[in-house]
Structure formats: structure tokens, C-alpha cells
Design a protein around this motif. Structure first.
Motif, PDB file in Angstrom:
ATOM      1  N   LEU A 169      43.220  19.596 -35.845  1.00 38.25           N
ATOM      2  CA  LEU A 169      41.962  19.188 -35.768  1.00 38.25           C
ATOM      3  C   LEU A 169      41.033  19.122 -36.877  1.00 38.25           C
ATOM      4  CD1 LEU A 169      40.754  20.462 -32.208  1.00 38.25           C
ATOM      5  CD2 LEU A 169      41.956  18.349 -32.618  1.00 38.25           C
ATOM      6  N   CYS A 170      40.108  18.227 -37.087  1.00 39.35           N
ATOM      7  CA  CYS A 170      39.175  18.191 -38.360  1.00 39.35           C
ATOM      8  C   CYS A 170      37.904  18.704 -37.756  1.00 39.35           C
ATOM      9  CB  CYS A 170      39.191  16.830 -38.753  1.00 39.35           C
ATOM     10  SG  CYS A 170      38.247  16.519 -40.395  1.00 39.35           S
ATOM     11  N   PHE A 171      37.121  19.515 -38.544  1.00 39.87           N
ATOM     12  CA  PHE A 171      35.719  19.851 -38.262  1.00 39.87           C
ATOM     13  C   PHE A 171      34.864  19.392 -39.260  1.00 39.87           C
ATOM     14  CE2 PHE A 171      38.928  22.668 -36.145  1.00 39.87           C
ATOM     15  CZ  PHE A 171      38.421  22.708 -35.009  1.00 39.87           C
ATOM     16  N   CYS A 172      34.128  18.301 -38.942  1.00 35.05           N
ATOM     17  CA  CYS A 172      33.167  17.735 -40.014  1.00 35.05           C
ATOM     18  C   CYS A 172      31.881  17.796 -39.803  1.00 35.05           C
ATOM     19  CB  CYS A 172      33.862  16.463 -40.340  1.00 35.05           C
ATOM     20  SG  CYS A 172      34.208  15.338 -38.930  1.00 35.05           S
ATOM     21  N   ASP A 173      31.249  18.119 -38.681  1.00 31.56           N
ATOM     22  CA  ASP A 173      29.920  18.205 -38.252  1.00 31.56           C
ATOM     23  C   ASP A 173      29.416  19.654 -38.191  1.00 31.56           C
ATOM     24  OD1 ASP A 173      27.344  17.116 -37.509  1.00 31.56           O
ATOM     25  OD2 ASP A 173      28.007  16.403 -35.672  1.00 31.56           O
TER      26      ASP A 173
END
Length: 324
Positions: A169-173
């Protein structure tokens, strides 16, 4: 700042755990009861483990399962309390992805261990009440060992994929978690990637482990109640049910907040974060404290052995123990 997780790159590089929302100004005072709970958890569970390991007369199914429960409670507390106390004392809120995923893995692993052990203890109570004459021949040390091995294999089989899937997963917020420790449903809510697979597998893990365990425990107590009602005397029925009180307390302490928390996280409306924090703390922190207290209070054999552990043995003192 960016961080690479597996084959994906995230904009944020750490997660931020939270204390108790709205009470940040008094965290240092709140830490006092939590520190006391942690101390009680360590001392009580380690005492139970020591007593059962050292005393051969307690190497019977009921107490072996109790020792397993103490190990599970100890592990769960070691991966939750220190993080909370770090927040309260040092305002240490940041965790790297690896640290967070590791903590999440062990919290959910010991959570599953405890669920499975409570189920095994329900089976133990059923055999003790319905087949008392065959109790020792059914639940032999070999059977107990195989049950313990099955619990370990089942737990690792379903828990190992969770951190692996999270690394895709990507965490960008936002990177602020709603609890004082890392939990799977909480982490995937922060991802800006498609979390469908993670959510489905996470729900499958909960239903196939703790969900099934809870159903089998209920079924065990239906059979126990049926057996108890067939006992002719009122005194006999009361005595049989009395042997289950400690286990019933363990079931209530463990499953009630867990079911409520899981439902609210996945299907419930948006609620104040303090609701989730309170339920999570009840589920992860209260059972490790209360389980040894309940079992010591209700089990005379354990009380006697603990007393002998800390006091000088008197000459001629009996070493006979009974299964209750």
C-alpha cells in the motif's frame, strides 16, 4: 518525506500514534493507573506461569491452558502498554512503518492466541463436566501439546500475510492513527491505495479465527448447560457451573469489546475517536490484568501454590491437588 514500502513509495515515512483524545494535558497523571496495570499484569501472569511450571501437580490440562493464557496475556501487554506509557511520559508518538507493522503483527498474533486458548479452555470445561471419569485419558499431555501446536500454526498462517499485504500500500495523506498502538483496520484506513484486498483478508482473518472461536465457545456452553441440567441434584448442578465461572469471565472480558470494536471500525458510523480508543483499551489492556486476578480468586489450588511460593513450606504440608 517519502519512504519506500515493498514496491510502492509513500509520501509519509512514519505513523503517529495518539494518546487519549481531549486529555493530552493530563497524560502524565493518566499514566499512573496504566503503569500500575502494567505492573500488575507482569507480576500476576509471570507468577502464574512460574507456579504452574515449577509444580508437577499442576501439570494437568486446566492449569496448562491457564499457563498458555498467561503467556498470551503477557505478550499482548508487552506490545501495548510500553507504547502507551511512551506517549504519556515522553510524548513519543512516531513509529516507522516497520516498527508499526511489527507491533501490529504481534498484537494481532497474541490476540488470536488468546482467542484460541479460551476456546481450548471451553473444551476442557466441557470434557471435565460431561466426561469426568475419562477426563485424564481424553486430555493427555500429548493432546494438549497438539492443541498448542495447532493454535500456533493457525495463528501464524493467517497473521503473516497481513504485514506483507500492508507493504503493497501507499500512504500519502494523513499518518495519524486513532489508537495508542498499531491495529490493522486503523492502518488501512490511512492508505491512499486500493485497500479492498487488505480489508477483505482482514475481515476473513477475524471471522475465521476469533469469529469461529466465539461460535464454538457458545456451542460448548450449550453442551455444558445440557449436561448440567441432566444432573439430578441442585447442589451438583451448582458445583458444575461454578467450575466455569472463571472461564465465562475470561470470555466476556475478551470478546465483548473486541466484537463491538470490530463492528464499529468496519460498519459503524463515524464516532468520536475516544469511543474507539476506550473500546480498544478495554479489549487489549483489561483481560491481561483481570484474567490472572479472576483465576487466582476462583481457584484455590493456584492460591495455595502461590502462597507456598512466597512463604516457607511447613513440615508435613499436603501436596495433594484436585481438579475443579
Amino acid at each position: 518525506m517519502t519512504a519506500t514500502i515493498g514496491s510502492t513509495t509513500s509520501i509519509v515515512s512514519t505513523f503517529v500514534v495518539t494518546g487519549i483524545p481531549g486529555l493530552e494535558a493530563v497524560h502524565i497523571w493518566i499514566s499512573i493507573p496504566f503503569c500500575a496495570m502494567f505492573f500488575i499484569t507482569l507480576v500476576s501472569n509471570m507468577t502464574i506461569m512460574t507456579v504452574i511450571c515449577k509444580d508437577q501437580t499442576l501439570h494437568v490440562p486446566m492449569y496448562l491452558f491457564l499457563a498458555m493464557l498467561a503467556v498470551s496475556d503477557l505478550g499482548l501487554s508487552l506490545f501495548t502498554f510500553p507504547t502507551m506509557l511512551g506517549i504519556f511520559w515522553l510524548d513519543a508518538r512516531e513509529l516507522t512503518f516497520s516498527a508499526c507493522f511489527t507491533q501490529m503483527f504481534f498484537i494481532h498474533t497474541f490476540q488470536d492466541f488468546e482467542s484460541a486458548i479460551i476456546l481450548a479452555m471451553a473444551f476442557d470445561r466441557y470434557v471435565a463436566i460431561s466426561r469426568p471419569l475419562h477426563y485424564s485419558s481424553i486430555l493427555t499431555n500429548g493432546v494438549i501439546s497438539r492443541i498448542g501446536l495447532a493454535i500456533i500454526v493457525r495463528t501464524f498462517t493467517v497473521q503473516v500475510p497481513l504485514p506483507i499485504l500492508l507493504r503493497t500500500l501507499c500512504f500519502c495523506d494523513s499518518n495519524v492513527l486513532s489508537h495508542s498502538y498499531c491495529l490493522h483496520p486503523d492502518i488501512i484506513k490511512l492508505s491512499c491505495s486500493n485497500t479492498r484486498i487488505n480489508s477483505i483478508f482482514g475481515l476473513f482473518v477475524v471471522l475465521s479465527t476469533m469469529g469461529l472461536d466465539f461460535l464454538f465457545i457458545l456451542f460448548s456452553y450449550v453442551l455444558i448447560l445440557k449436561t448440567v441440567l441432566s444432573i439430578a441434584s441442585y447442589g451438583g448442578r451448582l458445583k458444575a457451573l461454578n467450575t466455569c465461572i472463571s472461564h465465562i469471565c475470561a470470555v466476556i472480558l475478551f470478546f465483548t469489546p473486541m466484537i463491538c470494536l470490530s463492528i464499529l471500525h468496519r460498519f459503524g458510523p463515524k464516532l468520536p475517536s475516544c469511543i474507539y480508543v476506550t473500546m480498544a483499551n478495554m479489549h487489549f489492556l483489561i483481560p491481561p490484568v483481570m484474567n490472572p486476578v479472576v483465576y487466582v480468586a476462583k481457584t484455590k489450588q493456584i492460591r495455595d501454590k502461590i502462597q507456598k511460593l512466597f512463604t516457607k513450606r511447613r513440615p508435613g504440608e499436603s501436596q495433594v491437588t484436585f481438579i475443579t
